[in-house]
Design a protein around this motif. Structure first.
Motif, mmCIF file in Angstrom:
data_model
loop_
_atom_site.group_PDB
_atom_site.id
_atom_site.type_symbol
_atom_site.label_atom_id
_atom_site.label_comp_id
_atom_site.label_asym_id
_atom_site.label_seq_id
_atom_site.Cartn_x
_atom_site.Cartn_y
_atom_site.Cartn_z
ATOM 1 N N GLU A 1 -11.830 11.188 15.891
ATOM 2 C CA GLU A 1 -13.292 11.124 15.873
ATOM 3 C C GLU A 1 -13.898 12.431 15.388
ATOM 4 O OE1 GLU A 1 -16.928 9.739 18.852
ATOM 5 O OE2 GLU A 1 -14.899 10.032 19.628
ATOM 6 N N THR A 2 -13.234 13.549 15.688
ATOM 7 C CA THR A 2 -13.785 14.862 15.327
ATOM 8 C C THR A 2 -13.157 15.452 14.073
ATOM 9 O OG1 THR A 2 -12.182 15.940 16.803
ATOM 10 C CG2 THR A 2 -14.357 15.408 17.717
ATOM 11 N N ARG A 3 -12.034 14.921 13.629
ATOM 12 C CA ARG A 3 -11.353 15.476 12.462
ATOM 13 C C ARG A 3 -10.926 14.358 11.524
ATOM 14 N NH1 ARG A 3 -6.021 16.391 11.034
ATOM 15 N NH2 ARG A 3 -5.640 18.156 9.653
ATOM 16 N N GLY A 4 -11.660 14.227 10.433
ATOM 17 C CA GLY A 4 -11.329 13.195 9.470
ATOM 18 C C GLY A 4 -10.187 13.603 8.566
ATOM 19 N N VAL A 5 -9.451 12.629 8.062
ATOM 20 C CA VAL A 5 -8.356 12.860 7.132
ATOM 21 C C VAL A 5 -8.621 12.038 5.876
ATOM 22 C CG1 VAL A 5 -5.892 12.575 6.713
ATOM 23 C CG2 VAL A 5 -6.691 13.324 8.954
ATOM 24 N N ASP A 6 -8.624 12.710 4.724
ATOM 25 C CA ASP A 6 -8.854 12.026 3.449
ATOM 26 C C ASP A 6 -7.574 11.329 3.001
ATOM 27 O OD1 ASP A 6 -11.474 12.837 3.335
ATOM 28 O OD2 ASP A 6 -11.054 14.623 2.138
ATOM 29 N N ILE A 7 -7.675 10.028 2.774
ATOM 30 C CA ILE A 7 -6.531 9.222 2.372
ATOM 31 C C ILE A 7 -6.924 8.358 1.180
ATOM 32 C CG2 ILE A 7 -4.895 7.429 3.080
ATOM 33 C CD1 ILE A 7 -4.427 9.927 4.599
ATOM 34 N N PRO A 8 -6.138 8.353 0.111
ATOM 35 C CA PRO A 8 -6.428 7.442 -1.005
ATOM 36 C C PRO A 8 -6.360 5.985 -0.539
ATOM 37 C CG PRO A 8 -4.816 9.115 -1.642
ATOM 38 C CD PRO A 8 -4.967 9.211 -0.168
ATOM 39 N N LYS A 9 -7.260 5.157 -1.037
ATOM 40 C CA LYS A 9 -7.251 3.742 -0.684
ATOM 41 C C LYS A 9 -6.109 3.057 -1.422
ATOM 42 C CE LYS A 9 -10.942 1.403 -0.033
ATOM 43 N NZ LYS A 9 -12.246 0.699 -0.182
ATOM 44 N N LEU A 10 -5.256 2.385 -0.667
ATOM 45 C CA LEU A 10 -4.083 1.738 -1.252
ATOM 46 C C LEU A 10 -4.009 0.271 -0.859
ATOM 47 C CD1 LEU A 10 -1.309 4.430 -0.557
ATOM 48 C CD2 LEU A 10 -2.649 4.117 -2.643
ATOM 49 N N LYS A 11 -3.454 -0.531 -1.770
ATOM 50 C CA LYS A 11 -3.175 -1.926 -1.464
ATOM 51 C C LYS A 11 -1.831 -1.994 -0.729
ATOM 52 C CE LYS A 11 -5.512 -3.337 -5.732
ATOM 53 N NZ LYS A 11 -5.348 -3.985 -7.060
ATOM 54 N N PRO A 12 -1.497 -3.130 -0.140
ATOM 55 C CA PRO A 12 -0.203 -3.253 0.554
ATOM 56 C C PRO A 12 1.001 -2.941 -0.319
ATOM 57 C CG PRO A 12 -1.643 -5.063 1.168
ATOM 58 C CD PRO A 12 -2.338 -4.326 0.061
ATOM 59 N N ASN A 13 0.852 -3.087 -1.640
ATOM 60 C CA ASN A 13 1.974 -2.803 -2.549
ATOM 61 C C ASN A 13 1.949 -1.362 -3.055
ATOM 62 O OD1 ASN A 13 -0.201 -2.895 -4.281
ATOM 63 N ND2 ASN A 13 0.821 -4.145 -5.832
ATOM 64 N N PHE A 14 1.094 -0.500 -2.437
ATOM 65 C CA PHE A 14 0.977 0.930 -2.743
ATOM 66 C C PHE A 14 0.248 1.209 -4.048
ATOM 67 C CE2 PHE A 14 4.723 0.414 -0.057
ATOM 68 C CZ PHE A 14 4.370 1.225 1.015
ATOM 69 N N GLU A 15 -0.422 0.199 -4.603
ATOM 70 C CA GLU A 15 -1.240 0.400 -5.797
ATOM 71 C C GLU A 15 -2.637 0.844 -5.389
ATOM 72 O OE1 GLU A 15 -1.879 -1.864 -10.059
ATOM 73 O OE2 GLU A 15 -1.842 -3.068 -8.228
ATOM 74 N N THR A 16 -3.209 1.774 -6.135
ATOM 75 C CA THR A 16 -4.562 2.234 -5.862
ATOM 76 C C THR A 16 -5.558 1.231 -6.451
ATOM 77 O OG1 THR A 16 -4.784 3.493 -7.922
ATOM 78 C CG2 THR A 16 -3.731 4.608 -6.054
ATOM 79 N N ASN A 17 -6.844 1.578 -6.378
ATOM 80 C CA ASN A 17 -7.862 0.725 -6.979
ATOM 81 C C ASN A 17 -7.802 0.753 -8.507
ATOM 82 O OD1 ASN A 17 -8.999 3.532 -6.367
ATOM 83 N ND2 ASN A 17 -10.488 2.766 -7.862
ATOM 84 N N VAL A 18 -7.058 1.739 -9.048
ATOM 85 C CA VAL A 18 -6.839 1.809 -10.498
ATOM 86 C C VAL A 18 -5.543 1.071 -10.823
ATOM 87 C CG1 VAL A 18 -6.521 3.315 -12.493
ATOM 88 C CG2 VAL A 18 -8.005 4.032 -10.613
ATOM 89 N N PRO A 19 -5.618 -0.092 -11.450
ATOM 90 C CA PRO A 19 -4.394 -0.859 -11.750
ATOM 91 C C PRO A 19 -3.383 -0.021 -12.532
ATOM 92 C CG PRO A 19 -6.365 -2.169 -12.208
ATOM 93 C CD PRO A 19 -6.832 -0.767 -11.940
ATOM 94 N N GLY A 20 -2.162 0.033 -12.007
ATOM 95 C CA GLY A 20 -1.107 0.785 -12.677
ATOM 96 C C GLY A 20 -0.840 2.148 -12.081
ATOM 97 N N ILE A 21 -1.735 2.630 -11.220
ATOM 98 C CA ILE A 21 -1.516 3.913 -10.540
ATOM 99 C C ILE A 21 -1.105 3.628 -9.102
ATOM 100 C CG2 ILE A 21 -2.502 6.101 -9.791
ATOM 101 C CD1 ILE A 21 -2.370 6.048 -12.727
ATOM 102 N N PHE A 22 0.061 4.099 -8.718
ATOM 103 C CA PHE A 22 0.604 3.879 -7.375
ATOM 104 C C PHE A 22 0.768 5.225 -6.663
ATOM 105 C CE2 PHE A 22 1.618 0.259 -9.885
ATOM 106 C CZ PHE A 22 1.754 -0.826 -9.034
ATOM 107 N N ILE A 23 0.767 5.181 -5.335
ATOM 108 C CA ILE A 23 0.950 6.393 -4.526
ATOM 109 C C ILE A 23 1.949 6.101 -3.416
ATOM 110 C CG2 ILE A 23 -0.150 7.939 -2.839
ATOM 111 C CD1 ILE A 23 -2.676 7.847 -4.505
ATOM 112 N N ALA A 24 2.876 7.027 -3.193
ATOM 113 C CA ALA A 24 3.845 6.885 -2.109
ATOM 114 C C ALA A 24 4.111 8.239 -1.480
ATOM 115 C CB ALA A 24 5.155 6.276 -2.625
ATOM 116 N N GLY A 25 4.413 8.249 -0.194
ATOM 117 C CA GLY A 25 4.769 9.490 0.490
ATOM 118 C C GLY A 25 3.601 10.228 1.095
#
Length: 443
Positions: A112-136
């Motif tokens: 509640e007091t400390r936010g953490v920035d996290i990229p939005k990911l789909k269940p398959n680890f793809e971002t909102n940009v088709p073709g760009i994935f993030i892992a780890g």
């Protein structure tokens, strides 16, 4: 009457003794848990840095399964309910949630007091940009075993996109656990893959650990290699393990190659590095959350003697060393170097106290400072770095120190500008305060 008493004792005692032992152990564990939580409160170490559990006290039965499952002993049972008593020790293992028999634990990012920035990911680890994935770690998962699994699953998702018309099917950026696992999976799926790593070796965040540091992990399954059964392993042994894996699998990693930008052309991309350009259909980012080291922005910082991580304390024997920072990494580095023969170490921190470090590290620094093994300068800042000296300011007083090397441990900057430039959406997670069992200071 005596016979009845004998029979009563015969049947009751075997039940009573285990109950007494159980109640005694539970009372002792609760006392330890309360003391641990109080120490965390007094030290200001109440904010977990990664994925962590929150407990619903309305569901929790206090079974202790989470306590037994936690490899870092970060969880305790207080007043019959589970809670995170050592948030700074939590490594996002997640075993606590799966061990809970009633589902009273949720894993979340941020508080509640400390936010953490996290990229939005789909269940398959793809971002909102088709073709760009993030892992780890960039996606919030720093635990080695889970980063490995994310890398494998992300590449499996990429393989389902089919062969590309571009020269490469995928470019993997970063050769930490997720990047290595993804590269292995790419070979397994017969994908045309290029993996780049800006460092001269692999290991991801592990590379920044001091020599000899014990790394917690768990058995993991690597594509092509199979199951690797490790739990506690030193930094050096883990680096050797990755080297053996890469050699055995015959995969290639371009070390010392830094990604500079990612250009988008329709539904394909070009990854531009300091050496080449790679047209590709998919990109997997496994670059970690450290991003770029946070710099001091002072004159002279561009000298070769200024570094941003401690690799080997031995190289600083007999030298004047300045360590800058107030986190665990800075304290561990200063203490490690102070143990080397002839090393003269100064630890500079802009704050007036170490408020968010492990109690053990604070104690080691205080003891080293008291014994003269290192010099502690609180409320000090670096003003200028010269070839043979360094100039600091401490509450208005200028201090000039002989200096052979400066180690800056000020953390890293999340590569948010890079992600936003590509078009990746970032969300700030604040956990779920409704289910978090946070108690006041216990006595």
């Amino acid at each position: 009457m005596n016979d009845q008493l004998f029979i009563y004792l015969l049947y009751v005692l075997p039940l009573t003794v285990p109950l007494i032992i159980y109640l005694f152990k539970r009372s002792s564990r609760q006392k330890i848990a309360k003391n641990t939580w109080n120490e965390a409160m007094e030290s200001g170490l109440t904010e977990p840095s990664t994925l962590h559990p929150v407990f619903d006290p309305n569901i929790c039965l206090g079974s202790g399964a989470c306590f037994e499952a936690c490899p870092e002993q970060a969880i305790g049972i207080i007043d019959g309910k589970g809670m995170l008593i050592s948030p700074a020790l939590c490594i996002g293992h997640g075993a606590c949630a799966t061990s809970c028999p009633v589902g009273a634990i949720k894993l979340v990012f941020g508080t509640e007091t400390r936010g953490v920035d996290i990229p939005k990911l789909k269940p398959n680890f793809e971002t909102n940009v088709p073709g760009i994935f993030i892992a780890g770690e960039l996606g919030g998962m720093g635990l080695i075993r889970k980063a490995v699994e994310q890398g494998r699953q992300a590449m499996e998702s990429i393989s389902k996109r089919g062969r590309a018309k571009t020269p490469h099917d995928v470019v993997v950026i970063g050769a930490g656990p997720a990047g290595i696992a993804a590269t292995l999976a790419a070979k397994h799926h017969d994908l045309r893959c290029v993996t780049i790593e800006q460092e001269e070796t692999f290991g991801g965040t592990t590379l920044h650990y001091p020599r000899g540091k014990i790394v917690m992990t768990a058995p993991m399954n690597l594509p092509i290699i199979g199951k690797v059964n490790v739990r506690e392993i030193s930094k050096e042994s883990l680096m050797k393990l990755w080297e053996d894996v890469v050699t055995k699998a015959g995969i290639k990693i371009n070390f010392g190659e830094r990604m500079e930008k990612i250009e988008r052309q329709g539904d394909t991309f070009t990854v531009v590095t300091n050496r080449a350009s790679y047209p590709t259909r998919s990109v997997l980012l496994s670059i970690g959350r450290r991003g770029t080291p946070r710099m001091l922005d002072v004159p002279g910082e561009d000298q070769e003697k200024v570094v941003y991580r401690l690799i080997d304390p031995e190289q600083y024997q007999g030298k004047h060393i300045l360590v800058v920072g107030g986190g665990d990494a800075a304290l561990e580095a200063a203490v490690a170097i102070s143990e080397e023969p002839g090393a003269i170490v100064t630890l500079s921190y802009r704050g007036n106290a170490f408020s968010r470090v492990k109690p053990k590290n604070r104690e080691l620094v205080e003891n080293a400072n008291g014994s003269g093994k290192l010099r502690l300068l609180l409320e000090s800042t670096v003003k200028q770095i010269l070839p043979a000296t360094v100039q600091l300011d401490q509450k208005g007083t200028s201090i000039d120190l002989p200096n052979d090397a400066v180690i800056v441990c000020a953390g890293g900057i999340l590569p948010t500008p890079l992600l936003k430039e590509i078009g990746i959406q970032i969300e700030t997670r604040h956990g779920n305060s409704t289910g978090q069992h946070i108690a006041p200071k216990l006595h």
